[in-house]
Design an enzyme around this catalytic site. Structure first.
Site, PDB file in Angstrom:
ATOM      1  N   HIS A  97      -0.292   1.805  -5.731  1.00 51.26           N
ATOM      2  CA  HIS A  97      -0.819   0.602  -5.076  1.00 51.26           C
ATOM      3  C   HIS A  97      -0.440  -0.585  -5.974  1.00 51.26           C
ATOM      4  CE1 HIS A  97      -3.977  -2.274  -3.827  1.00 51.26           C
ATOM      5  NE2 HIS A  97      -4.147  -1.543  -2.744  1.00 51.26           N
ATOM      6  N   ASP A 102      -5.802   5.463 -11.425  1.00 56.22           N
ATOM      7  CA  ASP A 102      -6.313   4.689 -10.289  1.00 56.22           C
ATOM      8  C   ASP A 102      -7.001   5.681  -9.360  1.00 56.22           C
ATOM      9  OD1 ASP A 102      -6.802   3.363  -7.959  1.00 56.22           O
ATOM     10  OD2 ASP A 102      -4.773   2.556  -7.727  1.00 56.22           O
ATOM     11  N   GLN A 126      -8.862   6.026  -4.338  1.00 58.23           N
ATOM     12  CA  GLN A 126      -8.847   6.788  -3.094  1.00 58.23           C
ATOM     13  C   GLN A 126      -9.488   8.155  -3.249  1.00 58.23           C
ATOM     14  OE1 GLN A 126      -8.059   5.913  -0.021  1.00 58.23           O
ATOM     15  NE2 GLN A 126      -7.483   3.826  -0.589  1.00 58.23           N
ATOM     16  N   LYS A 161     -15.124   1.061  -1.168  1.00 57.33           N
ATOM     17  CA  LYS A 161     -14.442   2.177  -0.495  1.00 57.33           C
ATOM     18  C   LYS A 161     -15.311   3.429  -0.475  1.00 57.33           C
ATOM     19  CE  LYS A 161      -9.867   0.635  -1.955  1.00 57.33           C
ATOM     20  NZ  LYS A 161      -9.052   0.212  -0.809  1.00 57.33           N
TER      21      LYS A 161
HETATM   22  C1  LIG Z   1      -5.048   3.356  -4.481  1.00 61.64           C
HETATM   23  C2  LIG Z   1      -5.697   2.014  -4.560  1.00 61.64           C
HETATM   24  N1  LIG Z   1      -5.691   1.340  -5.734  1.00 61.64           N
HETATM   25  C3  LIG Z   1      -6.272   0.133  -5.867  1.00 61.64           C
HETATM   26  C4  LIG Z   1      -6.874  -0.483  -4.811  1.00 61.64           C
HETATM   27  C5  LIG Z   1      -7.473  -1.843  -5.031  1.00 61.64           C
HETATM   28  O1  LIG Z   1      -8.856  -1.838  -4.860  1.00 61.64           O
HETATM   29  P1  LIG Z   1      -9.639  -3.222  -4.696  1.00 61.64           P
HETATM   30  O2  LIG Z   1      -8.941  -3.977  -3.615  1.00 61.64           O
HETATM   31  O3  LIG Z   1     -10.999  -2.789  -4.285  1.00 61.64           O
HETATM   32  O4  LIG Z   1      -9.611  -3.919  -5.986  1.00 61.64           O
HETATM   33  C6  LIG Z   1      -6.896   0.177  -3.571  1.00 61.64           C
HETATM   34  C7  LIG Z   1      -7.527  -0.425  -2.380  1.00 61.64           C
HETATM   35  O5  LIG Z   1      -7.057  -1.373  -1.800  1.00 61.64           O
HETATM   36  C8  LIG Z   1      -6.292   1.447  -3.447  1.00 61.64           C
HETATM   37  O6  LIG Z   1      -6.281   2.106  -2.284  1.00 61.64           O
END
Ligand SMILES: Cc1ncc(COP(=O)(O)O)c(C=O)c1O
Ligand SMILES: Cc1ncc(COP(=O)(O)O)c(C=O)c1O
Lengths: 152, 426, 426, 152
Positions: B139, B216, B219, B242
């Site tokens: 991501h 990370d 998910q 989430k």
């Molecule tokens: C795999 C992953 N990493 C990081 C994020 C970032 O999370 P946030 O937008 O809550 O900071 C997300 C969600 O958008 C994600 O699915």
């Protein structure tokens, strides 16, 4: 609980006329502790002596403390309790005091071990005062560890 | 770890769905909402809203600072939430949990703190000659902060590519993870492919060369029992919103012995030891990393979300998500002209189902689905390099929550078929 | 600007207090709560809780990303909140408002973004020979980030000292603000003294030498009509939780033409233009500065808080706060042995009343007040250098909200007298 | 609204067989626009000519576009509308299109000015599609500004 219990006479007495206050020489370890929220500070010196049995004994504890009545009284009471004791026994008292103070009231404190310091049991009811009561004791704990290391 | 409540309600059942009022909504002229975007953000159960509200109307005050009863109570709630989250993800002690603004903030915290490392903290420092390893399935939140750290420090970014069957390409692992590697930053689960990288193995490989591992876990934490200590990762990031919790709060997990020497990132109140005009010193974790007023009520609500998930039982939560994933994979693959962007079976995979429809741009697919009441996400899902790797600029993606049902998966498949028919017929 | 609702309920009235359920609480064995810690964090009215809850149960989804109705609705609420906040503080356009995790995060954003400046953004860069000017009355949140920026870049930190009568010492202004000055970071209102620095004059002086002005508006926005454009500051920071809004959300205001070239701080999703494995480009403000999932529901709730304040009328809010301040200054000064840490009249001052009691440590004062049900803050209030300047390590501080009453001020004064009696008598 | 209205026949026709597609030479300005959320992209070239009256005329618009049917059709329709027009009139059409598309349905579009492009009026109902419909038009807007600057 009543303020008269929290600020027991023995606590106010110590805070008004702290025992063993001031910084003295000689010393084997010196530590400085602050309470970052309220700005209270203590500088503490510890002098130890090697006893006949080979263990360390607390010869003197001297300090310069800035803080509320709880923190002032607590370091003062502590010096009464540890000066002249073996380091091991002093550390036992330390542990007993910490246990009492962080017990939220469950542990009234062992009067045989803690003497006047059981007057601080009421502090356990006030989470934000726990760190006041522990400030000087933490400084001693660190100083004791330093002294042990240098003496080893 | 998650306690399985044996009399817990069935996931996706009417009883569970009743906890999420938004699911009763209709959209686009009366169609029942089919919310398949939980991987982007989940809905919040009433008990989470109630826990936050009760805290606010009965116990709210500034934490850590006050000398009054309300402040004590608020601090107790806040620290209680920390303990709950710690237990939920297998931290060894509550102080390994830092509350942040979200996973993105957590990952930036680590990357910037590494950039601030000098002196005692030199083991975190990176510079010219050092390498940071990521993967092509990250991501953007776990890619761009490392690009920026490399830009600022002169370190080099390397990455594991992807195979044609949607897995990490580990064929040249010893060329990627080398004695120069200082950091391995990788996802626990691709938010597009659903792919689960071999985190434990890669962590061991990184540790063998002395590198730190940043996971990370955005998910995975929401739908799988998590034990960061067992996994042995050094840092991990995830978001409240989430996992049935609120926006505005996230978590950085870190091994305490590392946090103890990691330099601060955000600075300000409540993280200092002593402040002079010309310099300051900083206190111990977790407070060192929580500058200013933290997301207090959101952390409390996240604690309630953790309770709710624990009551459902994390193995039930996972089983439910994977059952729906299986149905979606089957149903979508069975449509001619539809292909899955990711492994096509549930083996070694999590519940994100991205797909492509021949001849119809994902945005147009999403529009038709939306018109049928089916809410999916379209675009690159913040994983642009991943999409580029597979020669597409975007995909449609369905993701599931504890409230999602098999009927909703069927509605998705029908709606995709409907979209194909719509565009073919006109 | 704030619209005065002429039939708005009287501040501190039963009707207004009924909006804040926590005020009905009792503490310490049945004593009515007298909450005088609103400067640390304010309580939230029911309408703010309801607005957030209604948004969550009816319209919640990921903003800016979705291709479905719910996402469109959520985005509209989120951007609507931005427009409300923009109007409330006199921004020229909504895009001058960036939602952050809080004021501390906002100030760190500016300081780190300056540190990231190169190339096109060189006007923000600081380095050896450059000077950053703060004041001795800053909250740690507007001091430590600048210390750290200086440490990282080699710039020099300078500051305005304080006078014995609790004002900024501007006697050597031309030695402090010089052609080397790149940044002037100052508070709009001391959170301890209550002192109002001459922001407009200092801003003009900083602009004359080409410096940028960063205002810490945390304490002023909650109780005074604000017009950043008129004030001409370049950036300004404030928090939701001090202005009847939630924790977890803050604001950075910035002149658009500056934001347009300011480099990003946090990186990740939703702030990128294009992402490749080895580099990325970034989109326009405000999105460039809102990496990841923003505090969506908190921003919506902050919008509701702004509506509530606007309905009360910001000039009423200010007048009420200053009336209580006057009463507190009078009542406390009248007690022998009590002195005000700050100007002793309401002239050119805001509503933070810090005080010292001869012979009783502030923490002990706070304890006795708490026992009487009166919640104040004790300590250095994240302004340690200020306290050191006046030769004390801590003070007690009372602050007021729209719900505070004259009776509560009287209760404060009585409780302080009671504390004096308690310690004198034992 | 119905999907048949959003995806009007004219829109689908343009998206399936875009007019003036491909990148051609010569050109006076080239721009590249992306839609950061969905990854859609357009590269657009503009060739202008100085007319008898001294003003600039749009001689050719060529482009390479990657995106959904709305964005593809929109750039295609645009080329029909602006090629051969004076730059001033082209910019008027641009403004009218943008106004219609961002009106949330309030502005049905001026058919005299916008011709087939009024078919996009339905897009205004879908906030997340507005940027699709504007992608190519934005690219043209920037290219026109560039061409004006270089011609000045
Ligand atoms: C795999 C992953 N990493 C990081 C994020 C970032 O999370 P946030 O937008 O809550 O900071 C997300 C969600 O958008 C994600 O699915
Ligand atoms: C003047 C001032 N600046 C900055 C802050 C920091 O705000 P926050 O803790 O919400 O980030 C505060 C509040 O504590 C403040 O009073």
């Amino acid at each position: 609980m009543q303020m008269n219990d929290l600020y027991a006479e023995i606590i106010l007495d110590h805070s008004r006329a702290p025992h063993h206050a001031g910084l003295r020489e000689p010393f084997d370890a010196q530590t400085h502790q602050v309470n970052p929220t309220c700005g209270d500070e203590v500088t503490l010196r510890l002098a130890v002596q090697r006893g006949d049995s080979g263990g360390l004994t607390v010869q003197d504890v001297s300090y310069d403390a800035l803080g509320c009545s709880i923190s002032q009284a607590s370091v003062s009471v502590m010096t009464d309790l540890v000066i002249g004791e073996s380091l091991t026994r002093a550390q036992q008292k330390l542990a007993a005091f910490e246990a009492m103070i962080t017990s939220k009231g469950a542990d009234p404190g062992d009067e045989d071990l803690l003497g006047d310091a059981v007057a601080f049991a009421g502090v356990a009811q006030y989470p934000n005062r726990v760190k006041c009561a522990l400030l000087g004791w933490k400084a001693f704990k660190l100083a004791a560890a330093q002294a042990e290391v240098s003496a080893a | 770890m998650a306690v399985v409540a044996h009399d817990s309600p069935e996931l996706g059942s009417t009883r569970v769905r009743a906890d999420f009022p938004v699911l009763e909504r209709t959209v686009r002229g009366g169609k029942p909402l089919v919310y398949l975007d939980s991987g982007a953000t989940s809905q919040r159960p009433v008990c989470v809203l109630d826990a936050e509200q009760e805290f606010i109307t009965d116990h709210y005050a500034a934490v850590k600072r006050g000398a009054h009863q309300l402040a004590d109570e608020a601090t107790e709630y806040y620290e209680g939430a920390r303990a709950k989250v710690a237990a939920f993800v297998g931290a060894r002690r509550p102080e390994e949990i830092i509350f942040t603004a979200g996973a993105t903030a957590s990952l930036n915290l680590v990357a910037y703190a590494f950039g601030n490392a000098t002196g005692d903290a030199a083991r975190f420092a990176v510079g010219p000659g050092d390498e940071i390893v990521v993967t092509e399935m990250e991501h953007h939140a776990n890619l761009v902060p490392w690009q920026e750290l490399c830009r600022r420090t002169g370190a080099t970014l390397k990455w594991f590519g992807l195979t044609d069957d949607f897995r990490l390409d580990l064929s040249d692992i010893s060329a990627v993870i080398t004695p120069r590697t200082k950091v391995l930053a990788l996802t626990g689960e691709s938010n597009v492919l659903g792919t689960l990288p071999p985190v434990a193995d890669l962590t061991a490989a990184a540790h063998r060369v002395g590198a730190l591992v940043v996971l990370d876990a955005c998910q995975s934490v929401p739908h799988r029992a998590t034990d960061f200590a067992a996994l042995d990762v050094d840092f991990a990031a995830f978001s409240g919103h989430k996992m049935l919790g609120p926006t505005g709060v996230g978590v950085l997990y870190g091994k305490y012995e590392l946090l103890a020497t990691l330099p601060p990132f955000l600075t300000g109140g409540s993280m200092i030891e002593v402040v002079y005009m010309d310099h300051s010193t900083y206190i111990a974790p977790p407070a060192r990393f929580e500058a200013g007023t933290p997301p207090v009520t959101q952390a409390v609500a996240l604690g309630a979300a953790v309770d709710y998930l624990t009551d459902l039982g994390m193995d039930h939560v996972e089983a439910h998500a994977m059952e729906l994933t299986g149905l979606a994979l089957q149903g979508l693959s069975a449509l001619p002209g539809v292909s899955i962007l990711g492994p096509s079976t549930t083996a070694n995979r999590g519940p994100a189902v991205a797909f492509l429809v021949d001849g119809i741009h994902p945005h147009d697919v999403g529009q038709l689905l939306d018109d049928a009441g089916v809410a999916v996400r379209v675009g690159h899902h913040c994983a642009w390099p991943l999409h580029r790797r597979y020669g597409v600029s975007a995909s449609s993606r369905a993701t599931f929550g504890v409230y999602s049902t098999a009927d909703e998966v069927a509605a998705l498949v029908d709606a995709v078929a409907g979209a194909q028919k719509f565009f073919a017929g006109r």
